[in-house]
Design an enzyme around this catalytic site. Structure first.
Site, PDB file in Angstrom:
ATOM      1  CB  SER A 180      -0.883   0.078   1.249  1.00 31.85           C
ATOM      2  OG  SER A 180      -1.859  -0.906   1.229  1.00 31.85           O
ATOM      3  CG  HIS A 212      -3.123  -2.315  -3.096  1.00 40.71           C
ATOM      4  ND1 HIS A 212      -2.470  -3.285  -2.380  1.00 40.71           N
ATOM      5  CD2 HIS A 212      -3.871  -1.645  -2.214  1.00 40.71           C
ATOM      6  CE1 HIS A 212      -2.826  -3.205  -1.112  1.00 40.71           C
ATOM      7  NE2 HIS A 212      -3.679  -2.228  -0.990  1.00 40.71           N
ATOM      8  CG  HIS A 223      -4.902  -7.872  -0.378  1.00 41.23           C
ATOM      9  ND1 HIS A 223      -4.832  -6.942  -1.390  1.00 41.23           N
ATOM     10  CD2 HIS A 223      -3.924  -7.551   0.504  1.00 41.23           C
ATOM     11  CE1 HIS A 223      -3.844  -6.102  -1.128  1.00 41.23           C
ATOM     12  NE2 HIS A 223      -3.262  -6.447   0.001  1.00 41.23           N
ATOM     13  CE1 TYR A 248      -8.837  -6.261   0.391  1.00 46.22           C
ATOM     14  CE2 TYR A 248      -7.166  -6.979   1.964  1.00 46.22           C
ATOM     15  CZ  TYR A 248      -7.596  -6.116   0.979  1.00 46.22           C
ATOM     16  OH  TYR A 248      -6.794  -5.094   0.571  1.00 46.22           O
ATOM     17  CD  GLU A 249      -7.967  -7.503  -3.900  1.00 48.03           C
ATOM     18  OE1 GLU A 249      -8.183  -7.026  -5.027  1.00 48.03           O
ATOM     19  OE2 GLU A 249      -6.831  -7.788  -3.493  1.00 48.03           O
ATOM     20  CB  ALA A 278       0.364  -0.510   4.991  1.00 48.19           C
ATOM     21  CG  MET A 286      -5.900  -7.095   6.285  1.00 46.76           C
ATOM     22  SD  MET A 286      -7.224  -6.058   5.661  1.00 46.76           S
ATOM     23  CE  MET A 286      -7.653  -5.122   7.139  1.00 46.76           C
ATOM     24  CB  SER A 287      -0.701  -8.586   2.428  1.00 46.01           C
ATOM     25  OG  SER A 287       0.273  -7.787   3.068  1.00 46.01           O
ATOM     26  CG  ASN A 313      -3.177   1.857  11.216  1.00 43.53           C
ATOM     27  OD1 ASN A 313      -2.864   1.469  10.086  1.00 43.53           O
ATOM     28  ND2 ASN A 313      -3.719   1.067  12.109  1.00 43.53           N
ATOM     29  CG  HIS A 347      -8.028   2.002   2.269  1.00 45.05           C
ATOM     30  ND1 HIS A 347      -7.028   1.062   2.411  1.00 45.05           N
ATOM     31  CD2 HIS A 347      -8.032   2.327   0.957  1.00 45.05           C
ATOM     32  CE1 HIS A 347      -6.462   0.832   1.240  1.00 45.05           C
ATOM     33  NE2 HIS A 347      -7.053   1.586   0.335  1.00 45.05           N
TER      34      HIS A 347
HETATM   35  N1  HPA Z   1      -4.986  -3.726  10.646  1.00 43.05           N
HETATM   36  C1  HPA Z   1      -4.916  -4.558   9.578  1.00 43.05           C
HETATM   37  N2  HPA Z   1      -4.342  -4.227   8.445  1.00 43.05           N
HETATM   38  C2  HPA Z   1      -3.782  -3.022   8.356  1.00 43.05           C
HETATM   39  C3  HPA Z   1      -3.809  -2.095   9.408  1.00 43.05           C
HETATM   40  C4  HPA Z   1      -4.441  -2.473  10.615  1.00 43.05           C
HETATM   41  O1  HPA Z   1      -4.511  -1.717  11.599  1.00 43.05           O
HETATM   42  N3  HPA Z   1      -3.155  -0.976   8.975  1.00 43.05           N
HETATM   43  C5  HPA Z   1      -2.741  -1.240   7.708  1.00 43.05           C
HETATM   44  N4  HPA Z   1      -3.122  -2.470   7.318  1.00 43.05           N
END
Ligand code: HPA
Length: 276
Positions: A37, A68, A90, A92-93, A120, A214-215, A238, A250
């Protein structure tokens, strides 16, 4: 789909790329990278670029998430031949684990031996702040899935591959020496796409996770099984839910990627130059 069929797809993609870019160029890659990301701007710094959109490569899935990108970019950094995947798909897609690792398996088949996986992630561990770069020491695959599940394909590695050092100690040391103030920690890979609840983040902390995303974990498993040497780096975009008071967005993740791009680029360039 059978494991044989999946292997045939990877081979077809590899043959096509080799014809398009040149077998020598593909085989000469010293470091292959997956840019997560907001990190794809790294390719702007490459010399002697050849860029092929994911959508041109037969059999490759196309990323759908904003921010992406989606190209395979061959180039050089300080004389070191590299290749970058700007983006990934991913689970989740709706992609399966084998689809999610098809691009990295292709690059491995083309001859790349070393990989850097970037992403990320939300920070969980003490001492992590938004904007930090964290070198992965290990991971927790909490997706409940694996790219190696199902019928066994010998060409993708052994049935029960060793995972005691997924992220190579030597590459980790190279990465840590390529920047100032890099953190290190364990990455937990979850399915997503919802961000975690504060209770889930407390659980992850208890399990030993320093960051969550998530990757990455499936790519790491597939590459390690194929005998690649790999390392990973998270941009802490974050603080994870409940650690920060702020709701997650996001946009915040993408913006943090942009803000940290210069620093990330410097570290990754430093790593590449070690293989010139
Ligand atoms: N959680 C899951 N995936 C993420 C996060 C998060 O806080 N930040 C960036 N990708």
């Amino acid at each position: 789909m059978s494991a044989r069929e999946e292997h045939a797809r990877v081979e077809r993609a590899a043959r096509w790329l080799s014809d398009r870019v040149g077998a020598d160029r593909c085989a000469g890659v010293e470091l292959a990278m997956v840019l997560g990301s907001g990190l794809k701007s790294f390719v702007d710094a490459l010399d002697d670029r050849v860029e092929v959109p994911f959508s041109d490569v037969p059999e490759w899935p196309r990323p759908k998430v904003e921010g992406h990108g989606g190209a395979v970019v061959f180039g050089a950094v300080g004389g070191a031949p590299v290749v970058c995947l700007t983006g990934r798909v991913h689970l989740y897609e709706g992609w399966s684990p084998s689809e999610a690792v098809r691009c990295v398996r292709t690059v491995r088949l083309l001859g790349a031996r070393r990989f850097l996986l970037t992403n990320a992630a939300g920070g969980i561990g003490d001492g992590l702040a938004a904007g930090d770069l964290m070198v992965l020491t290990d991971h927790l695959n909490l997706t409940g899935q694996s790219p190696l599940a199902g019928a066994h394909e010998e060409a993708f590695g052994p049935r029960f591959p060793d995972m005691s050092e997924v992220y190579s100690r030597q590459l980790r040391e190279h990465l840590l020496a390529s920047g100032e103030g890099l953190k290190r920690g364990v990455y937990a890979g979850l399915l997503g796409p919802a961000y975690e609840t504060p209770a889930e983040v407390r659980m992850l902390r208890g399990l030993g996770a320093d960051a969550v995303g998530m990757s990455t974990v499936h790519e790491a498993i597939a590459l390690k099984a194929m005998g690649a040497e790999l390392c990973g780096m998270s941009l802490i975009s974050n603080l994870a839910a409940g650690i920060s008071e702020q709701p997650l967005s996001h946009d915040e993740v993408i913006e943090a990627g942009r803000a940290a791009a210069a620093r990330m680029t410097a570290v990754v360039s430093g790593l590449c130059r070690r293989f010139a």
